[in-house]
Design an enzyme around this catalytic site. Structure first.
Site, mmCIF file in Angstrom:
data_model
loop_
_atom_site.group_PDB
_atom_site.id
_atom_site.type_symbol
_atom_site.label_atom_id
_atom_site.label_comp_id
_atom_site.label_asym_id
_atom_site.label_seq_id
_atom_site.Cartn_x
_atom_site.Cartn_y
_atom_site.Cartn_z
ATOM 1 N N ASP A 421 123.366 82.396 47.760
ATOM 2 C CA ASP A 421 124.765 82.038 47.921
ATOM 3 C C ASP A 421 124.856 81.114 49.140
ATOM 4 O O ASP A 421 123.912 81.019 49.927
ATOM 5 C CB ASP A 421 125.580 83.325 48.148
ATOM 6 C CG ASP A 421 127.045 83.043 48.413
ATOM 7 O OD1 ASP A 421 127.609 82.167 47.742
ATOM 8 O OD2 ASP A 421 127.605 83.675 49.320
ATOM 9 N N ASP A 704 131.835 76.335 46.055
ATOM 10 C CA ASP A 704 132.421 75.138 46.658
ATOM 11 C C ASP A 704 132.361 73.949 45.718
ATOM 12 O O ASP A 704 131.574 73.917 44.773
ATOM 13 C CB ASP A 704 131.678 74.790 47.955
ATOM 14 C CG ASP A 704 132.033 75.744 49.082
ATOM 15 O OD1 ASP A 704 133.150 76.273 49.056
ATOM 16 O OD2 ASP A 704 131.185 75.969 49.965
ATOM 17 N N LYS A 804 126.469 83.163 38.166
ATOM 18 C CA LYS A 804 125.327 83.310 39.067
ATOM 19 C C LYS A 804 124.278 84.230 38.443
ATOM 20 O O LYS A 804 123.082 83.927 38.448
ATOM 21 C CB LYS A 804 125.781 83.870 40.419
ATOM 22 C CG LYS A 804 126.646 82.925 41.247
ATOM 23 C CD LYS A 804 126.981 83.545 42.600
ATOM 24 C CE LYS A 804 127.817 82.609 43.460
ATOM 25 N NZ LYS A 804 128.088 83.160 44.792
ATOM 26 N N ASN A 831 131.204 88.621 45.222
ATOM 27 C CA ASN A 831 130.758 87.785 44.113
ATOM 28 C C ASN A 831 129.256 87.624 43.981
ATOM 29 O O ASN A 831 128.797 86.999 43.045
ATOM 30 C CB ASN A 831 131.427 86.407 44.212
ATOM 31 C CG ASN A 831 131.117 85.721 45.529
ATOM 32 O OD1 ASN A 831 129.969 85.520 45.861
ATOM 33 N ND2 ASN A 831 132.152 85.374 46.271
#
Length: 1124
Positions: A421, A704, A804, A831
């Protein structure tokens, strides 16, 4: 349209189910009446039990769990077979001892751990809480043990006390109904959270709420969600209850004198207990591969036993006529009155079966029973040294390395792919407000930024530099258009959040320090920035907030709040302003916000803001877009009705509220955008560079936007200027398909151009979440995999939590590469949890914010840079040592079994043994167990300095150099040779003598123990006193045990060792066995290290020369290191 359809579908489902909601789909809690609440359905009591066993269930359950290991079942069957008279090779006690020893050691360990859990449970259940008694007789709270608290009880909690159960707040000491709680024990977050009592219950004494009914959802694990409604006795309308109205077990009440609540979930049904899954259980790859060799050993065992049984059958048939008079195998029972009766003889066929089973008993240790407990002890020792390693200690968060899954330590030495991450993992998750675009004007000139000047009453705890131009605009801009934009922009930052201001006394009595507590570091940075510019949030209650606007306190009513969620990617608040207007402030991600902004209102502002956002993202800043809309009274009332209906629903509440939010968050006026910097953690660029040098691919998965991710990628050295970037950023399935095909073409083209691996052009794949959706939906994962596996770096932007996990699964399913996922589980939604659980090895960052990732991880640490030491040093050591230990255990036991086998071939295949049964039993448990455990914990093939200086050495684990089938075959051949030396050298020397079998057996016992320990000593790299004591002490301990066994008159071989030890031949033969037995191992080791060295051996020679050079030239040590 699809989203709208979903919301309508939810509404239809909701209206259809509302009637029967009361009893079937909801838990009904009667406030203050635990008896009626529990009369129909007895809910869980509040007593908790984390212990696994009770005194009655410990033995059967613990044995059941231990016998899940098939090896234990194998040894149990052998012990049972040995109890049969026809198959009794060893004494009945001796045959059971190895298994009993292993089971006992494990059971003692489990019992101790469970005793500690019982003690903890008793302390927890015995704590006291104030529970309301006899509601009709007035307010009287009596101290009650936590285990006696029930659903429906009204409980009062005081400041700094822990909450005994999950409770809906009814009242607090604050007149506005606010209560502050700290959830540190629940999710690791230290910031205070605000929870509220409803205004309808706030002013009502608790004893008068007896008729109230709460209908809530059934117990679940979601600590961030709660859906319920409250019906008061004299009111027909339902009052909605949500996550802000419930306080959870394990939290502590802070900055609030007292709070009163009603218990809705107790004991094992509380969210804390439902989330208490404990450490995850995974199985190491080395242990899985070990099963293959265990099967080979089983096959060898079957071959040996079959050979002995077949030869026994041949021998019996050949000597059939002699069996009646055979000394140890007389066929006739001469003691019996019946002269024709047979003595333990059932025919040749039965004897072959008996001999086969007896051979299994004699050769049983071919499968090393002690290996499993040795592996557990070694992992425990390795974990101890990892936890105690000061280089893995994070002083900033005062957190040590945590080893939550003991059984995959060695997997850390084989990782090929790291999934990371970004926020909170590569970065510090400490946000700093850097710049803003307001009304289309860019305020990002650092030269104009300076600390706040002047005498300010309110000082935010987080200092923010302010832009002088904005300050001037806010003070003197008056009613200009740009001035209005600026005021609305900073008012939005101050209002559109869930931050709680805590007012603290500072060193200057005229100034107050405002400490902003919240779940999101972004919000803390934005609210601190608003305060620095003169819009200071100073008070928050359930119904209003107070903001000091440029020196003037103003009250704003909070009429509604739609919290951030990963679907909308924005949050909004409806504010009643002092001028009686109602405004909707919205902030969110740019790709979410530009879809709800009215671009026709100020097209120039929109275009300018988009340009500024791109510039901010290119600098690596996190961006948020801010919008506003003034609501008419009709719009507000329409929203209020829809919101109240949605918020009182129990089924589908989330979807209904999202629909209400989507309807109101439309036609916004764009105010501007903010740029926040999230600085990289210390050492991240160097860490990523080291990992890539070690042959580990690094994937960064972030939410992002693309420009921000690419900028961070360059700053952390994930991306380099030499890399060719392959960008897949598609808005449709067709364009995504084309981009993927183009990417494959580019990869194939570059492959054909650069045949030399050294001159190969490095590739970086950059892909966004939308493209991943299209790829996974159209089942084009194979093509994505083809591109990704060819790239050196993969950067995924705008990815959702489940995406992910999907990306990790993509690699796991299609390759044998060891995967590692690392994340911090920052709120909202923790997350990284799904990604961490999906990977072979999951690591949680125990940093500033939420620790959901730590709770789901196998290992936890404070900083990303620690990954280098963890993998390149401890991972390498753990894998190398564990691989060697497993092979050594196979070799050690096989050598002993082959010695027994050669003896059987010379004794008419009768399975008699010269080595005493106790020595056979103690061989792998006592005689040779300790040295291998000590070496596997303490030995180091290379120093930390060398491993960090040459990251390429990590490739040894990736290539499985310390444990593979070739090495297994080699050690088996070595064990056969050494067993031949151990057996035949003494056998040939004593062949014509009158030595008894017991004396020869003692010689063989000592010879094989000395030989395998010398073999181990030859492979030890770094000696210390513990290693010396273990190896040489093991040989001495064996000699003592043999002497003790031979000193017991009732055992066979009484005094044998004393007779044979007195001769010089005995010691000469021991020396001969050691020399002859070690020749192949020594020669192979010399050839391998001098003529065919691998990277590890070359590095070891460099270390030796470096050490000697350091001793003779200490003054140039550093320069020598630099040149090496």
């Amino acid at each position: 349209m699809a989203e709208e359809h979903d919301h309508h579908g939810s509404s239809r489902h909701m209206s259809a189910s509302q009637k029967e909601l009361g009893d079937e789909d909801a838990r009904v809690v009667r406030v203050g009446d635990a008896e009626r609440t529990n009369e129909q359905l007895e809910f869980a009591g509040n007593a908790v039990r984390t212990a696994k066993y009770s005194p009655l269930t410990f033995l059967p359950r613990n044995l059941f769990e231990q016998f899940h290991r098939l090896a234990y079942v194998y040894f149990l069957v052998i012990a049972v077979l040995n109890q049969l008279p026809q198959l009794a090779v060893f004494g009945r006690g001796a045959s059971v001892m190895p298994l009993a020893f292993v089971l006992t050691v494990t059971a003692v360990k489990d019992a101790y751990e469970d005793w500690r859990r019982h003690r903890s449970d008793r302390a927890e259940n015995g704590r006291l809480a104030a529970v309301l008694l006899s509601p009709g007789a007035g307010t009287h709270f009596a101290p009650t043990k936590w285990k006696h608290v029930r659903v429906g009880d009204v409980v009062r909690v005081y400041s700094d006390e822990s909450l005994p159960a999950d409770m809906v707040l009814l009242a607090t000491s604050d007149p506005t109904g606010v209560a502050y709680v700290q959830t540190l024990n629940l999710d690791g977050e230290s910031n205070l959270k605000t929870r509220y009592a409803k205004q309808e219950t706030l002013t009502t004494p608790p004893e008068q709420l007896t008729g109230a009914v709460i209908r809530c959802e059934r117990p679940n694990r979601n600590i961030y969600g709660f859906q319920a409604n409250l019906e008061l006795e004299e009111e027909s309308r339902r009052i909605p209850l949500g996550p802000s109205n419930i306080v959870l077990r394990g939290c502590e009440l802070k900055n609030t004198t007292w709070a009163i609540g009603v218990v809705v979930y107790a004991g094992r049904e509380t969210k804390a207990m439902l989330n208490n899954a404990g450490a995850p259980t995974k199985r190491s790859r080395l242990e899985t591969q070990m099963n293959r060799e265990t099967l080979f050993l089983s096959a060898i065992l079957v071959v040996l036993c079959s050979l002995v049984a077949a030869l026994s059958g041949v021998w019996l048939r050949t000597h059939k006529a002699d069996l009646e008079l055979a000394q140890f195998f007389h066929k006739k029972n001469y003691v019996s009155d019946d002269k024709n009766a047979n003595y333990n003889y059932y025919g040749i066929a039965a004897q072959i079966v008996f001999v086969f089973l007896m051979a299994v008993i004699v050769f049983q240790i071919m499968i090393p029973i002690s290996l499993y407990i040795s592996m557990e002890l070694v992992r425990l020792g390795q974990a101890y040294f990892m936890i105690r390693d000061t280089t893995l200690y994070d002083a900033s968060s005062n957190s040590r390395f945590q080893c939550r899954a003991l059984n995959i330590n060695e997997d850390l030495g084989q990782v090929k792919c790291v999934f990371s991450d970004k926020t909170g993992t590569l970065t510090q998750n400490k946000m700093e407000f850097r710049c803003a675009s307001v009304g289309g004007v860019d305020y990002s000139d650092i030269a104009r930024q300076q600390p706040v000047e002047g005498d300010r009453i309110w000082v935010p705890k987080i200092p923010v530099n302010v832009d002088g131009e904005i300050v001037e605009l806010l003070r003197n801009g008056g009613e200009t258009g740009q001035g209005r934009y600026a005021r609305e922009f900073f008012l939005a930052l101050a209002t559109c959040n869930t931050i709680v201001p805590l007012i603290l006394d500072g060193p200057d009595p005229k100034k107050k320090i405002v400490d902003y507590q919240g779940e999101s570091p972004d919000e803390q940075a934005l609210v601190s920035a608003a305060a620095a510019y003169g819009f200071v949030l100073v008070e928050r209650t359930s119904g209003h907030i107070v903001i000091d606007v440029l020196g003037e306190k103003q009250r704003f009513d909070v009429l509604g709040l739609h919290e951030f969620d990963s679907d909308r990617k924005r949050m909004s608040v409806i504010i009643g302003c002092p001028d009686k207007t109602v405004k909707l402030f919205v902030k969110g991600a740019d790709n979410s916000m530009f879809g709800v902004i009215d671009k026709t209102m100020n097209p120039d502002v929109v275009r300018a803001t988009e340009k500024h956002l791109h510039a901010y993202s290119s600098l690596g800043l996190r961006t948020l877009v801010i919008g506003v809309r003034e609501l008419s009274q009709e719009e507000f009332q329409e929203w209020q009705m829809a919101y109240e209906k949605a918020s009182t629903a129990l089924l589908g509440r989330g979807g209904l509220l999202r629909g209400v939010a989507a309807n109101i968050e439309q036609n916004l006026c764009l105010l501007g955008a903010s740029g926040i910097e999230d600085k990289l953690q210390d050492g991240v660029p160097e860490a990523i560079e080291k990992l890539r040098e070690a042959g580990i691919k690094v994937w960064v998965l972030t939410g992002d936007k693309q420009e921000t991710a690419i900028s961070i990628g360059f700053s952390c050295k994930l991306l380099t200027r030499e890399m060719t970037q392959i960008v897949i950023n598609s808005n449709s399935r067709e364009s995504c398909r084309k981009s993927l095909d183009d990417a494959i073409s580019m990869v194939n083209k570059l492959r054909s151009l650069s045949t030399d691996s050294q001159a190969r052009v490095p590739l970086a794949l950059i892909i966004d979440g939308n493209s991943l959706v299209y790829i996974f939906d159209t089942e084009r994962e194979e093509k994505l995999f083809e591109v990704a596996i060819a790239c050196d770096v993969v950067l995924c932007c705008r990815v959702a939590p489940l995406q992910k996990a999907g990306i990790v699964d993509l690699i796991k399913k299609r390759t044998s590469d060891m995967t590692l996922a690392i994340g911090d589980g920052t709120f909202p939604g923790a997350n990284d949890v799904s990604m961490i659980q999906m990977a072979d090895v999951g690591i949680g960052i125990s940093g500033q914010e939420g620790r959901q990732a730590v709770m789901a991880s196998d290992f936890a640490m404070g900083q990303f840079r620690f990954l280098v030491d963890l993998l390149l040093v401890h991972g390498h050591w753990n894998y190398q040592r564990m691989g060697y230990m497993i092979l050594y255990n196979f070799y050690r036991n096989a050598t002993f079994v082959f010695v027994l086998f050669w003896y059987v071939l010379h004794t008419g295949f009768t399975l008699t043994t010269a080595i005493t049964e106790w020595s056979s039993v103690l061989y792998s448990v006592i005689y040779t167990a300790v040295p291998t455990i000590v070496v596997a914990i303490l030995d180091k093939d290379l120093s930390r300095r060398t491993l960090l200086k040459y990251p390429q050495l990590y490739g040894a684990g990736q290539r499985e150099e310390s444990y593979n089938l070739r090495l297994f075959i080699f050690v088996m051949l070595d064990s056969i040779w050494q067993s031949l030396a151990v057996f035949f050298i003494p056998y040939l020397a004593y062949r014509k003598s009158t030595i008894d079998g017991a004396s020869l057996g003692d010689l063989w016992t000592l010879a094989v123990v000395i030989l395998v320990n010398i073999h181990l000593a030859m492979d030890v790299i770094r000696w210390n006193w513990i290693t010396h004591a273990a190896i040489w002490g093991s040989i001495v301990a064996t000699l003592i045990c043999v002497m003790v066994i031979d000193s017991i008159p009732i055992l066979p071989g009484f005094w044998a060792i004393y007779k044979v030890m007195g001769t010089g031949l005995f010691w000469a033969l021991l020396l001969a066995v050691i020399v002859v037995g070690m020749i192949p191992h020594f020669v192979a080791k010399a050839i391998r290290e001098h003529f065919l060295p691998n990277d590890i051996q070359i590095a070891r020679e460099m270390e030796k020369s470096q050490d000697s050079h350091d001793v003779t030239h200490p003054e140039i040590q550093m320069s020598t290191v630099a040149r090496a």
